[in-house]
Design a protein around this motif. Structure first.
Motif, mmCIF file in Angstrom:
data_model
loop_
_atom_site.group_PDB
_atom_site.id
_atom_site.type_symbol
_atom_site.label_atom_id
_atom_site.label_comp_id
_atom_site.label_asym_id
_atom_site.label_seq_id
_atom_site.Cartn_x
_atom_site.Cartn_y
_atom_site.Cartn_z
ATOM 1 N N VAL A 10 -5.965 4.281 -49.285
ATOM 2 C CA VAL A 10 -5.133 4.083 -48.113
ATOM 3 C C VAL A 10 -3.893 4.959 -48.204
ATOM 4 C CG1 VAL A 10 -3.892 2.376 -46.769
ATOM 5 C CG2 VAL A 10 -5.944 1.726 -47.989
ATOM 6 N N THR A 12 -0.617 6.774 -45.471
ATOM 7 C CA THR A 12 -0.040 6.966 -44.151
ATOM 8 C C THR A 12 -0.001 8.454 -43.874
ATOM 9 O OG1 THR A 12 1.345 5.032 -44.412
ATOM 10 C CG2 THR A 12 1.988 6.590 -42.720
ATOM 11 N N PRO A 27 1.902 6.184 -50.173
ATOM 12 C CA PRO A 27 1.157 4.934 -50.344
ATOM 13 C C PRO A 27 1.653 3.841 -49.404
ATOM 14 C CG PRO A 27 1.914 5.799 -52.452
ATOM 15 C CD PRO A 27 2.568 6.613 -51.382
ATOM 16 N N VAL A 28 0.715 3.086 -48.862
ATOM 17 C CA VAL A 28 1.032 2.012 -47.934
ATOM 18 C C VAL A 28 0.158 0.816 -48.289
ATOM 19 C CG1 VAL A 28 0.848 1.292 -45.522
ATOM 20 C CG2 VAL A 28 1.661 3.566 -46.061
ATOM 21 N N SER A 29 0.705 -0.374 -48.179
ATOM 22 C CA SER A 29 -0.085 -1.578 -48.413
ATOM 23 C C SER A 29 -0.728 -1.997 -47.102
ATOM 24 C CB SER A 29 0.816 -2.699 -48.946
ATOM 25 O OG SER A 29 0.077 -3.880 -49.073
ATOM 26 N N ARG A 30 -2.042 -2.139 -47.120
ATOM 27 C CA ARG A 30 -2.780 -2.537 -45.927
ATOM 28 C C ARG A 30 -3.716 -3.691 -46.280
ATOM 29 N NH1 ARG A 30 -1.550 1.102 -42.177
ATOM 30 N NH2 ARG A 30 -1.563 3.294 -42.660
ATOM 31 N N THR A 31 -4.072 -4.442 -45.271
ATOM 32 C CA THR A 31 -5.109 -5.448 -45.476
ATOM 33 C C THR A 31 -6.440 -4.836 -45.059
ATOM 34 O OG1 THR A 31 -4.768 -6.370 -43.267
ATOM 35 C CG2 THR A 31 -3.550 -7.385 -45.090
ATOM 36 N N HIS A 81 -7.874 -9.012 -46.938
ATOM 37 C CA HIS A 81 -7.235 -9.107 -48.251
ATOM 38 C C HIS A 81 -6.374 -7.874 -48.483
ATOM 39 C CE1 HIS A 81 -9.515 -12.603 -49.606
ATOM 40 N NE2 HIS A 81 -10.557 -12.068 -49.014
ATOM 41 N N GLU A 82 -5.509 -7.966 -49.479
ATOM 42 C CA GLU A 82 -4.657 -6.825 -49.831
ATOM 43 C C GLU A 82 -5.104 -6.136 -51.110
ATOM 44 O OE1 GLU A 82 -0.562 -7.954 -49.858
ATOM 45 O OE2 GLU A 82 -0.546 -8.390 -47.711
ATOM 46 N N SER A 83 -6.127 -6.671 -51.784
ATOM 47 C CA SER A 83 -6.598 -6.042 -53.016
ATOM 48 C C SER A 83 -8.104 -6.205 -53.155
ATOM 49 C CB SER A 83 -5.913 -6.654 -54.239
ATOM 50 O OG SER A 83 -6.416 -7.957 -54.482
ATOM 51 N N VAL A 152 -9.865 -1.796 -41.808
ATOM 52 C CA VAL A 152 -8.567 -1.575 -42.443
ATOM 53 C C VAL A 152 -7.491 -1.731 -41.372
ATOM 54 C CG1 VAL A 152 -7.137 0.061 -43.720
ATOM 55 C CG2 VAL A 152 -9.618 0.041 -44.072
ATOM 56 N N SER A 153 -6.444 -2.489 -41.683
ATOM 57 C CA SER A 153 -5.365 -2.674 -40.707
ATOM 58 C C SER A 153 -4.616 -1.358 -40.498
ATOM 59 C CB SER A 153 -4.393 -3.753 -41.190
ATOM 60 O OG SER A 153 -3.730 -3.331 -42.370
#
Length: 199
Positions: A10, A12, A27-31, A81-83, A152-153
């Protein structure tokens, strides 16, 4: 059943949105979540069984299990989920739950792209599927594809547009690798986007 192994990378995207332009990423956190269409088969012979509605009805307490386009299928959809560490057990649990419901109906679930055995699929009776049948005709009546979709969000929507802009140059290659067109030599012809039997 073997779990599906995949990696989600993931990032951006920023900068110009023309194919071939340089892309910088952070890096970005996505669900992310998974929907998987499972084939319902006879445990001994492996023949697809049109028990999708019965399987779902027998396990109506599990919101992750739903019917799919053909009655020979059931679909699992896991929560976002995030992981990967959190997603993997959810997939395994969803598959086990679907298989338990299938066993109660006299079938088993299997994660295959389609049946390796001959089958005439039965469409799940839903208005949405009737529209699809009318629009795509014989293709939908004779095919039994099962897919696995990773969602993916994306936030904001502009990021999704930027990603699609950048992969546009690769979509032709993807279509070539995913196409399975039959030719006139083996009994089919394409006319007005609707396949028809030649004889």
């Amino acid at each position: 059943m073997r779990p599906v192994n995949f990696v989600v990378i993931v990032a951006t995207a920023t900068g110009p949105s023309r194919p071939g332009d340089r892309i910088t990423t952070a890096p970005v956190s996505r669900t992310f979540g998974v929907e998987e269409e499972l084939l319902l088969v006879d445990e001994v012979g492996g023949e697809p069984l049109p028990l999708g509605q019965e399987v779902v009805d027998r396990h109506s307490s599990d919101e992750r299990l739903t019917t799919e386009f053909q009655l020979e299928q059931a679909e699992i959809g896991v929560h976002p989920h995030e992981s990967m560490e959190a997603l993997s057990p959810d997939i395994k649990d969803s598959r086990a739950s679907a298989d338990a419901a299938a066993r109660a109906a006299g079938a088993r679930v299997t994660a295959l792209a389609t049946s390796p055995l001959p089958v005439v699929p039965h469409t799940t009776p839903q208005p949405r599927y009737e529209v699809i049948l009318d629009r795509f005709g014989i293709t939908t009546r004779e095919q039994l594809p099962c897919g696995c979709h990773v969602h993916v969000s994306v936030d904001p929507d502009e990021q999704g547009v930027a990603v699609l802009d950048r992969i546009r140059a690769l979509t032709g290659v993807g279509q070539v690798f995913t196409m399975n067109m039959q030719s006139e030599e083996n009994g089919w012809r394409i006319q007005d986007r609707k396949p028809r039997r030649r004889f």
